[in-house]
Design a protein around this motif. Structure first.
Motif, mmCIF file in Angstrom:
data_model
loop_
_atom_site.group_PDB
_atom_site.id
_atom_site.type_symbol
_atom_site.label_atom_id
_atom_site.label_comp_id
_atom_site.label_asym_id
_atom_site.label_seq_id
_atom_site.Cartn_x
_atom_site.Cartn_y
_atom_site.Cartn_z
ATOM 1 N N ALA A 1 24.183 -19.403 31.803
ATOM 2 C CA ALA A 1 24.945 -19.738 30.581
ATOM 3 C C ALA A 1 25.778 -21.012 30.708
ATOM 4 O O ALA A 1 26.085 -21.642 29.696
ATOM 5 N N THR A 2 26.124 -21.398 31.931
ATOM 6 C CA THR A 2 26.958 -22.603 32.077
ATOM 7 C C THR A 2 26.125 -23.883 31.996
ATOM 8 O O THR A 2 26.668 -24.980 31.964
ATOM 9 N N GLN A 3 24.812 -23.746 32.000
ATOM 10 C CA GLN A 3 23.925 -24.921 32.069
ATOM 11 C C GLN A 3 23.374 -25.272 30.688
ATOM 12 O O GLN A 3 23.305 -24.409 29.816
ATOM 13 N N PRO A 4 22.927 -26.533 30.518
ATOM 14 C CA PRO A 4 22.149 -26.825 29.311
ATOM 15 C C PRO A 4 20.934 -25.900 29.316
ATOM 16 O O PRO A 4 20.291 -25.723 30.360
ATOM 17 N N ARG A 5 20.640 -25.280 28.186
ATOM 18 C CA ARG A 5 19.585 -24.253 28.145
ATOM 19 C C ARG A 5 18.735 -24.381 26.899
ATOM 20 O O ARG A 5 19.209 -24.898 25.882
ATOM 21 N N LEU A 6 17.537 -23.845 26.951
ATOM 22 C CA LEU A 6 16.714 -23.715 25.748
ATOM 23 C C LEU A 6 17.463 -22.864 24.737
ATOM 24 O O LEU A 6 18.123 -21.893 25.120
ATOM 25 N N GLY A 7 17.295 -23.172 23.463
ATOM 26 C CA GLY A 7 18.004 -22.430 22.426
ATOM 27 C C GLY A 7 17.452 -21.040 22.169
ATOM 28 O O GLY A 7 18.082 -20.241 21.491
ATOM 29 N N ASN A 8 16.252 -20.739 22.704
ATOM 30 C CA ASN A 8 15.621 -19.459 22.333
ATOM 31 C C ASN A 8 15.766 -18.373 23.386
ATOM 32 O O ASN A 8 15.324 -17.260 23.170
ATOM 33 N N THR A 9 16.319 -18.726 24.560
ATOM 34 C CA THR A 9 16.251 -17.805 25.705
ATOM 35 C C THR A 9 17.615 -17.224 26.039
ATOM 36 O O THR A 9 18.581 -17.973 26.196
ATOM 37 N N ALA A 10 17.665 -15.893 26.160
ATOM 38 C CA ALA A 10 18.871 -15.218 26.654
ATOM 39 C C ALA A 10 18.447 -14.376 27.843
ATOM 40 O O ALA A 10 17.646 -13.451 27.697
ATOM 41 N N TYR B 1 15.698 -26.263 14.951
ATOM 42 C CA TYR B 1 15.759 -25.334 16.090
ATOM 43 C C TYR B 1 17.151 -24.739 16.291
ATOM 44 O O TYR B 1 17.299 -23.704 16.945
ATOM 45 N N ASP B 2 18.154 -25.377 15.704
ATOM 46 C CA ASP B 2 19.521 -24.832 15.802
ATOM 47 C C ASP B 2 19.615 -23.436 15.198
ATOM 48 O O ASP B 2 20.461 -22.645 15.582
ATOM 49 N N ARG B 3 18.736 -23.147 14.245
ATOM 50 C CA ARG B 3 18.732 -21.800 13.651
ATOM 51 C C ARG B 3 18.370 -20.756 14.722
ATOM 52 O O ARG B 3 18.985 -19.693 14.811
ATOM 53 N N VAL B 4 17.384 -21.100 15.559
ATOM 54 C CA VAL B 4 16.974 -20.196 16.635
ATOM 55 C C VAL B 4 18.129 -20.042 17.634
ATOM 56 O O VAL B 4 18.464 -18.931 18.053
ATOM 57 N N ARG B 5 18.751 -21.161 17.967
ATOM 58 C CA ARG B 5 19.872 -21.131 18.910
ATOM 59 C C ARG B 5 21.005 -20.241 18.371
ATOM 60 O O ARG B 5 21.606 -19.461 19.117
ATOM 61 N N ALA B 6 21.259 -20.335 17.084
ATOM 62 C CA ALA B 6 22.343 -19.531 16.492
ATOM 63 C C ALA B 6 22.013 -18.041 16.587
ATOM 64 O O ALA B 6 22.901 -17.220 16.859
#
Ligand code: PLP
Length: 383
Positions: free
Chosen positions: A287-296, A261-266
């Motif tokens: 952005a300051t919080q722990p977040r899902l890797g797929n959401t902007a 899933y790190d690929r999605v986060r990147a």
């Protein structure tokens, strides 16, 4: 027509090819009722039980704790109404200001009907739950604390295990809406402290119309309706075997893909960084919080999100708006309101949500389109 670039995966996802392949025999040849005693019935029954075991692996619980539902909305309603109906002695329900409408609107309706006393705990401008307010809200007469694991608009992850500890210390049940988290972060119902945990297949490449509810062993809910007594008597209705089989295939694929899933986060980080660099006056909400890797969740200041969404769509890029038009007025979403963002920021909040199928070429094209489109849409934002 420009090529479609789908960045609205928090709304729903495309069904994976492997999922369709797994489902097809259950439409064409293996179509028996899972409760029939003949061979087609038995094969459907076995498929449902295998699927239950697969879902348990995704949910971090045992197979006997999994009930199939039609969607996240139904799972949430089963818990909220089912508990309230069963425990008339405890009236207080505690939730947060950023829950999905399937939780918040239902709880507000139950409050209006005099069924519950509702406490809605606020979040700060970063989308973080006020834990002191949460602690104060949970008392000895609290029936339930309902909190989502991942926020659908911002992707912010909530400290569910910590909240569950507070709730259990006062004898309250814990419901976790994990609809957005499933397939994006590891789930462990027991470690999270969730007595009830809801997921929905269409958020992770299963078909629409299938979901699951994990119910901690020994607990029961008043059913929403009565019938053949399927799903431990809590969710009557003939099981949709093809959808259940597809759901299990999607759960297995999601579980196996989590390691990458790190690929999605990147890719998500690449999108955020490029937009921050190339477009003036933007902020990433949460952005300051722990977040899902797929959401902007990106606010384009002094612009209307729905206009941005339409302009991006004209160029083939599918995203969603954090502000929507209601009876002629544009209003920020409940989540943006709860985060108390300034209006010129909240009105321009656009959600980009990726999937494991998103490619770097798609992200780069989306970045170029955003950079071309947004500057033409700036205007004074009126209340
Ligand atoms: N909960 C959350 C956090 C969601 O994001 C959604 C859907 O967007 C739901 C519940 C409802 O799920 P469903 O669409 O399966 O009813």
């Amino acid at each position: 027509m420009p090529e479609t670039i789908y960045l609205d995966n928090n709304a729903t996802t495309r069904v994976a090819d492997e999922v369709i392949a797994a489902m097809t025999p259950y439409y064409r040849e293996l179509y028996g009722n899972a409760h029939a005693i003949h061979r087609l019935g038995r094969s459907s029954h076995d498929a449902v039980e295998d699927a239950r075991a697969e879902l348990a692996l995704l949910l971090g619980c045992s197979a006997g704790e999994v009930i199939f539902t039609s969607c996240g909305t139904e799972g949430n309603a089963m818990v909220l109404r089912g508990l309230v109906d069963r425990h008339p002695d405890r009236r207080r329900v505690v939730t947060t200001a950023v829950e999905h409408p399937s939780v918040l609107t239902l709880l507000r309706a139950l409050e209006r009907e005099g069924e519950i006393e509702l406490v809605v705990v606020p979040v700060d401008t970063h989308g973080a739950i006020d834990l002191d307010a949460m602690r104060d809200a949970i008392g000895d007469r609290t029936l339930l604390v309902s909190v989502m694991l991942a926020q659908n608009e911002t992707g912010v992850l909530h400290p569910v295990a910590e909240i569950a500890e507070l709730a259990h210390a006062r004898g309250a049940y814990v419901h976790v809406d994990a609809v957005q988290a499933a397939g994006k972060v590891p789930l462990a119902q027991h470690e999270l402290g969730a007595d009830f945990l809801t997921i929905s297949g269409h958020k992770f490449h299963a078909p629409k119309g299938i979901g699951a509810l994990a119910i901690r062993k020994g607990l029961a809910l008043q059913p929403l309706w009565y019938g053949g007594g399927q799903e431990l008597g809590m969710r009557s209705g003939t099981e949709p075997v093809p959808s259940i089989v597809g759901f299990a295939a999607a759960a297995r694929l999601a579980r196996e893909a989590l390691a990458q899933y790190d690929r999605v986060r990147a890719l998500r980080d690449r999108l955020e960084a490029a937009i921050a660099q190339r477009v003036d006056e933007t902020t990433v909400n949460g952005a300051t919080q722990p977040r899902l890797g797929n959401t902007a969740n990106i606010s384009f200041h002094d612009a209307y999100a729905d206009e941005i969404v339409r302009a991006l769509d004209a160029e083939g890029v599918c995203v969603s708006a954090g502000a929507a038009c209601h009876s002629g007025n544009v209003e920020p979403s409940g989540t943006m309101k709860a985060m108390r963002l300034p209006l010129r920021v909240a009105m321009g909040a656009v959600r980009f949500s990726l999937s494991r199928y998103t490619t770097v070429e798609e992200i780069d094209r989306a970045i170029d389109v955003v950079c071309a489109v947004v500057p033409n849409l700036r205007q004074a934002v009126a209340p």
